[in-house]
Design a protein around this motif. Structure first.
Motif, mmCIF file in Angstrom:
data_model
loop_
_atom_site.group_PDB
_atom_site.id
_atom_site.type_symbol
_atom_site.label_atom_id
_atom_site.label_comp_id
_atom_site.label_asym_id
_atom_site.label_seq_id
_atom_site.Cartn_x
_atom_site.Cartn_y
_atom_site.Cartn_z
ATOM 1 N N ILE A 89 0.837 -1.311 0.015
ATOM 2 C CA ILE A 89 -0.038 -0.043 0.013
ATOM 3 C C ILE A 89 1.100 1.151 0.145
ATOM 4 N N PRO A 90 0.757 2.105 -1.026
ATOM 5 C CA PRO A 90 1.482 3.385 -1.098
ATOM 6 C C PRO A 90 0.926 4.427 -0.031
ATOM 7 N N PHE A 91 1.635 5.096 0.887
ATOM 8 C CA PHE A 91 1.087 5.927 1.607
ATOM 9 C C PHE A 91 1.115 7.565 0.975
ATOM 10 N N THR A 92 0.554 8.315 1.571
ATOM 11 C CA THR A 92 0.283 9.734 0.831
ATOM 12 C C THR A 92 1.814 10.304 1.658
ATOM 13 N N ASP A 93 2.571 9.943 2.455
ATOM 14 C CA ASP A 93 3.916 10.569 2.696
ATOM 15 C C ASP A 93 4.988 10.099 1.861
ATOM 16 N N GLY A 94 4.680 9.042 0.943
ATOM 17 C CA GLY A 94 5.555 8.460 0.178
ATOM 18 C C GLY A 94 6.230 6.924 0.531
ATOM 19 N N ARG A 95 5.575 6.798 1.741
ATOM 20 C CA ARG A 95 6.124 5.475 2.236
ATOM 21 C C ARG A 95 5.280 4.129 1.539
ATOM 22 N N VAL A 96 6.064 3.164 1.567
ATOM 23 C CA VAL A 96 5.309 2.010 0.873
ATOM 24 C C VAL A 96 5.191 1.070 1.985
#
Length: 381
Positions: A89-96
């Motif tokens: 899942i990609p996060f809004t802050d750029g993390r996966v």
């Protein structure tokens, strides 16, 4: 749940290298670790005590997701807890984040679910970097092969002219040459021929790197193939002052490409003649053993250092005693030989002691039936 058991459960979750939440069959929080709280910034925002409902937690976690096509309501998300699921899942802050839902069952009874969230951002970055590097290396290899092929073709034509004019100069019809002039012409012809062989090896190596070469599979009479290879190279062997022996047992035909295999044996004979002092000996032995043909080419030359017995089969690699001894070569012949042998489903190895003049032994093992699959194979009766 007893407080002692709850403490053990909490200790297990805290030991996990990822955020984790243990959910009861009634969609209540059983336990949650600190990594989970930190990952979703949940401190003080929602009740995470044992027995608290999970439903208020879902939108807080869901708010971090950049993928808005996934289930959005708490009911939709919680309905998936009964089946093992994995998602990146990609996060809004750029993390996966890698999310795993593991249903917990015992004796057919559903006991809840374990939700695990692992930050794989760095791993995904490395994967992307590796993919980019692979694309760049592939393009560099293509450019290198194109340059090698173009340069080799450009060199072939003038070299052919050089050799042709050497033959004309040596022809008595155009006038006799002095002994010194004849030696000059022979030196030019010899070195031009050597450059032609190098170019041929470069072109063959380029084709093999670009794609596996088409092999023409047919029954190969191994004794006859070895005899032809030896006769082809007898002038060079005799010129080097060496004694050659061929000892081949009779056996069944080998399914393979006779031309390519003869080239492999010829390359080994050339190396043996090159690295063996005058008065030395070359031995070619072969025999069928079970489902294989075993072939050996041995010499009494300079040998191969132990640490280079595997490396010499890589392109452009030469052992130190070959480089320092002033022996000409590019280090391509054995790389080509290994590729051809492997395409036949076989193996080639080097043995012998290095530096002591005890010689080298190259062993080839080829399956009589050929490789399991041979693209472009000719019909074998």
């Amino acid at each position: 749940m007893q407080s002692e058991d709850r403490g053990r459960l909490q200790a297990v979750l805290e030991a996990l290298p990822a955020g984790a939440l243990l959910q009861s069959p009634r969609d209540e929080v059983l336990a949650v670790n600190r990594r989970f709280v930190t990952m979703f910034d949940l401190d003080g925002r929602v009740d995470l005590s044992p027995g608290a409902p999970v439903r208020p937690l879902v939108p807080l976690v869901r708010a971090f997701f950049a993928d808005h096509t996934a289930p959005r309501t708490p009911g939709e998300i919680l309905a998936r807890r009964h089946v093992h699921r994995v998602a990146e899942i990609p996060f809004t802050d750029g993390r996966v984040i890698r999310r795993e839902v593991e249903p917990l069952r015992h004796d057919g009874e559903y006991l809840g679910a374990l939700w695990v969230y692992a930050d794989i951002t760095e791993r995904k970055r490395r994967e992307r970097d590796l993919e980019r590097d692979n694309r760049e290396l592939t393009e560099l290899a293509r450019q290198r092969n194109s340059f090698t092929a173009a340069a080799s073709h450009e060199l072939r034509t003038p070299l052919s002219s050089v050799i042709s004019f050497c033959d004309l100069l040596a022809d008595p019809a155009f006038g006799a040459l002095t002994d010194e002039q004849s030696s000059f012409v022979d030196a030019v012809r010899r070195n031009a021929a050597r450059m032609q062989r190098v170019i041929s090896d470069l072109l063959l190596t380029t084709r093999m790197r670009a794609a596996a070469p088409d092999l023409e599979f047919a029954p190969v009479d191994v004794p006859h193939m070895l005899l032809e290879a030896l006769l082809d190279h007898m002038p060079a062997i005799e010129a080097a002052g060496l004694f050659a022996v061929l000892d081949c047992d009779p056996g069944p035909p080998l399914r393979g490409d006779g031309h390519r295999l003869r080239h492999v044996i010829g390359n080994l004979l050339e190396n043996a003649a090159k690295f063996t002092p005058p008065g030395g000996r070359l031995d070619i032995t072969a025999a069928p053993r079970g489902p294989y043909w075993d072939i050996e080419v041995a010499d009494t030359g300079i040998g191969i250092p132990d640490q280079y017995r595997h490396e010499i089969f890589s392109g452009f690699v030469r052992a130190p005693n070959a480089r320092s001894g002033g022996y000409p070569g590019t280090g391509l012949g054995l790389a080509i030989a290994r590729t051809v042998v492997q395409l036949h489903g076989g193996t080639i190895t080097a043995a012998g002691h290095g530096g002591g003049g005890s010689g080298a032994v190259f062993r080839i093992r080829l399956p009589i039936a050929g490789p399991p699959a041979a693209p472009g194979e000719a019909a074998v009766p």
